[in-house]
Design a protein around this motif. Structure first.
Motif, short mmCIF file in Angstrom:
data_model
loop_
_atom_site.label_atom_id
_atom_site.label_comp_id
_atom_site.label_asym_id
_atom_site.label_seq_id
_atom_site.Cartn_x
_atom_site.Cartn_y
_atom_site.Cartn_z
N ARG A 1 0.87 -1.13 -0.12
CA ARG A 1 -0.09 0.00 0.10
C ARG A 1 0.90 1.43 -0.01
O ARG A 1 0.62 2.37 -0.74
N GLU A 2 1.73 1.16 1.00
CA GLU A 2 2.93 2.38 0.98
C GLU A 2 3.61 2.74 -0.38
O GLU A 2 3.82 3.84 -0.63
N GLY A 3 3.78 1.66 -1.26
CA GLY A 3 4.35 1.96 -2.35
C GLY A 3 3.67 2.43 -3.57
O GLY A 3 3.97 3.12 -4.54
N VAL A 4 2.11 2.43 -3.35
CA VAL A 4 1.06 3.17 -4.35
C VAL A 4 0.65 4.14 -3.80
O VAL A 4 -0.22 4.78 -4.20
N ALA A 5 0.67 4.70 -2.33
CA ALA A 5 -0.13 5.47 -1.81
C ALA A 5 0.00 6.70 -2.22
O ALA A 5 -0.86 7.52 -2.14
N SER A 6 0.95 7.22 -2.84
CA SER A 6 1.28 8.71 -3.41
C SER A 6 0.42 8.81 -4.64
O SER A 6 0.22 10.03 -4.84
N ARG A 7 0.34 7.74 -5.21
CA ARG A 7 -0.75 7.84 -6.46
C ARG A 7 -2.16 8.01 -6.13
O ARG A 7 -2.88 8.56 -7.12
N ARG A 8 -2.56 7.73 -5.04
CA ARG A 8 -4.00 7.79 -4.69
C ARG A 8 -5.03 7.17 -5.67
O ARG A 8 -5.95 7.80 -5.92
N GLU A 9 -4.48 6.05 -6.21
CA GLU A 9 -5.44 5.55 -7.40
C GLU A 9 -6.28 4.28 -6.58
O GLU A 9 -7.19 4.13 -7.26
N TRP A 10 -5.88 3.98 -5.52
CA TRP A 10 -6.65 2.94 -4.74
C TRP A 10 -7.17 3.18 -3.54
O TRP A 10 -6.47 4.04 -2.69
N ARG A 11 -8.44 2.89 -3.19
CA ARG A 11 -8.97 2.97 -1.68
C ARG A 11 -8.94 1.66 -0.94
O ARG A 11 -9.65 0.86 -1.70
N TRP A 12 -8.15 1.22 -0.23
CA TRP A 12 -7.93 -0.09 0.36
C TRP A 12 -9.03 -0.44 1.44
O TRP A 12 -9.24 0.58 2.23
N THR A 13 -9.48 -1.66 1.33
CA THR A 13 -10.14 -2.05 2.09
C THR A 13 -9.71 -2.08 3.62
O THR A 13 -8.77 -2.36 3.95
N ARG A 14 -10.70 -1.41 4.55
CA ARG A 14 -10.42 -1.43 5.83
C ARG A 14 -10.44 -2.88 6.50
O ARG A 14 -11.08 -3.62 6.04
N ARG A 15 -9.46 -3.10 7.57
CA ARG A 15 -9.53 -4.49 8.11
C ARG A 15 -10.74 -5.11 8.62
O ARG A 15 -10.93 -6.32 8.41
N GLU A 16 -11.64 -4.22 9.16
CA GLU A 16 -12.88 -4.83 9.63
C GLU A 16 -13.76 -5.16 8.46
O GLU A 16 -15.00 -5.69 8.84
N HIS A 17 -13.53 -4.58 7.38
CA HIS A 17 -14.36 -4.89 6.20
C HIS A 17 -13.98 -6.07 5.35
O HIS A 17 -14.54 -6.62 4.38
N LEU A 18 -12.99 -6.80 5.69
CA LEU A 18 -12.32 -7.78 4.98
C LEU A 18 -13.28 -9.16 5.10
O LEU A 18 -13.57 -9.62 6.37
N HIS A 19 -13.78 -9.63 4.06
CA HIS A 19 -14.52 -10.88 3.94
C HIS A 19 -14.83 -11.22 2.60
O HIS A 19 -14.39 -10.82 1.67
N LEU A 20 -15.61 -12.57 2.79
CA LEU A 20 -15.87 -13.21 1.61
C LEU A 20 -17.48 -13.17 1.23
O LEU A 20 -18.07 -13.93 1.98
N THR A 21 -17.82 -12.41 0.22
CA THR A 21 -19.41 -12.45 0.14
C THR A 21 -19.82 -13.51 -0.71
O THR A 21 -19.36 -13.94 -1.84
N LEU A 22 -20.88 -14.30 -0.06
CA LEU A 22 -21.46 -15.39 -0.86
C LEU A 22 -22.81 -14.84 -1.44
O LEU A 22 -23.29 -15.64 -2.60
N ALA A 23 -23.58 -13.95 -1.04
CA ALA A 23 -24.81 -13.47 -1.62
C ALA A 23 -25.00 -11.99 -1.15
O ALA A 23 -25.01 -11.52 -0.02
N PHE A 24 -25.33 -11.07 -2.44
CA PHE A 24 -25.50 -9.88 -1.78
C PHE A 24 -27.00 -9.50 -1.82
O PHE A 24 -27.70 -9.81 -2.82
N LEU A 25 -27.47 -8.86 -0.77
CA LEU A 25 -29.01 -8.56 -0.67
C LEU A 25 -29.14 -7.19 -0.73
O LEU A 25 -28.91 -6.44 0.56
N PRO A 26 -29.45 -6.62 -1.81
CA PRO A 26 -29.14 -5.04 -1.84
C PRO A 26 -30.39 -4.12 -1.15
O PRO A 26 -30.21 -3.06 -0.65
N ASP A 27 -31.49 -5.05 -1.02
CA ASP A 27 -32.74 -4.38 0.00
C ASP A 27 -33.41 -5.53 0.75
O ASP A 27 -34.61 -5.97 0.07
N LEU A 28 -32.90 -5.95 1.69
CA LEU A 28 -33.60 -6.81 2.54
C LEU A 28 -34.43 -6.34 3.50
O LEU A 28 -34.15 -5.35 4.45
N GLU A 29 -35.70 -6.46 2.89
CA GLU A 29 -36.93 -5.94 3.98
C GLU A 29 -36.89 -6.52 5.38
O GLU A 29 -36.97 -7.83 5.45
#
Length: 196
Positions: A25-53
């Motif tokens: 990340r430090e090697g590319v941070a100066s270019r600001r091309e990427w937004r890195w995933t926060r550690r608490e957001h690392l997961h593997l999605t199996l199903a995305f539910l955009p509007d769960l009532e």
């Protein structure tokens, strides 16, 4: 509510990913091309539910637990990297997943999407590729071949997946406008005491 069904990463795997990514990340941070995933957001999605009532959540929870109970725990580890839609014009950088039993995650994803649909929940998603998102392009897509060469050496400890999580994603409620994740329910994979 916006939600997803996911495999969560244990803390030692998250730490291994963070330790691996820090110098990259430090090697590319100066270019600001990427937004890195926060550690608490690392997961593997199996199903995305955009509007769960909310009134459909109880049925989804019950059917999801029945589905999870019929399957055996699975051993996983993160290894390698890739990009969506392509390395030459990447919007997402991701870590690959090694499965102890190849194809199991795709089966789980298809099954959980069917469970959600049966419960009356709309499911979004295209062809399933097991992955953990590491970074997203800022603005337009970017060439990522150089980064993928560095990320492709990622290998984490393995872990056993013995539960799945139904997670609500509250957009803009986390630090610096990121989503805030709330685990709404955990489903135990396999019957208690059943060997893998």
């Amino acid at each position: 509510m916006r939600a997803f069904v996911a495999v969560e990463l244990p803390e030692d795997v998250v730490t291994a990913v963070e330790d691996f990514l820090e110098p990259r990340r430090e090697g590319v941070a100066s270019r600001r091309e990427w937004r890195w995933t926060r550690r608490e957001h690392l997961h593997l999605t199996l199903a995305f539910l955009p509007d769960l009532e909310e009134w459909r959540e109880e049925e989804l929870v019950e059917e999801g637990q029945r589905y999870a109970a019929r399957h055996r725990p699975l051993d996983l580890r993160l290894a390698g990297a890739g990009a969506f839609p392509s390395p030459g014009s990447a919007r997402v950088l991701w870590a690959g997943v090694d499965e102890g039993e190849p194809g199991t995650l795709a089966t789980w994803a298809a099954g959980l999407r069917a469970v959600a649909s049966h419960a009356g929940v709309r499911v979004d998603g295209t062809r399933f590729t097991p992955h953990v998102t590491l970074a997203r392009a800022v603005g337009r897509p970017h060439p990522a071949g150089h980064l993928l060469q560095a990320l492709d050496t990622l290998h984490t400890p393995s872990w056993r997946v013995d539960d799945l999580a139904l997670v609500a994603s509250h957009l803009g409620q986390g630090p610096r406008g990121t989503p805030r994740y709330e685990v709404r329910h955990r489903w135990t994979v396999g019957a208690a005491g059943t060997p893998a």
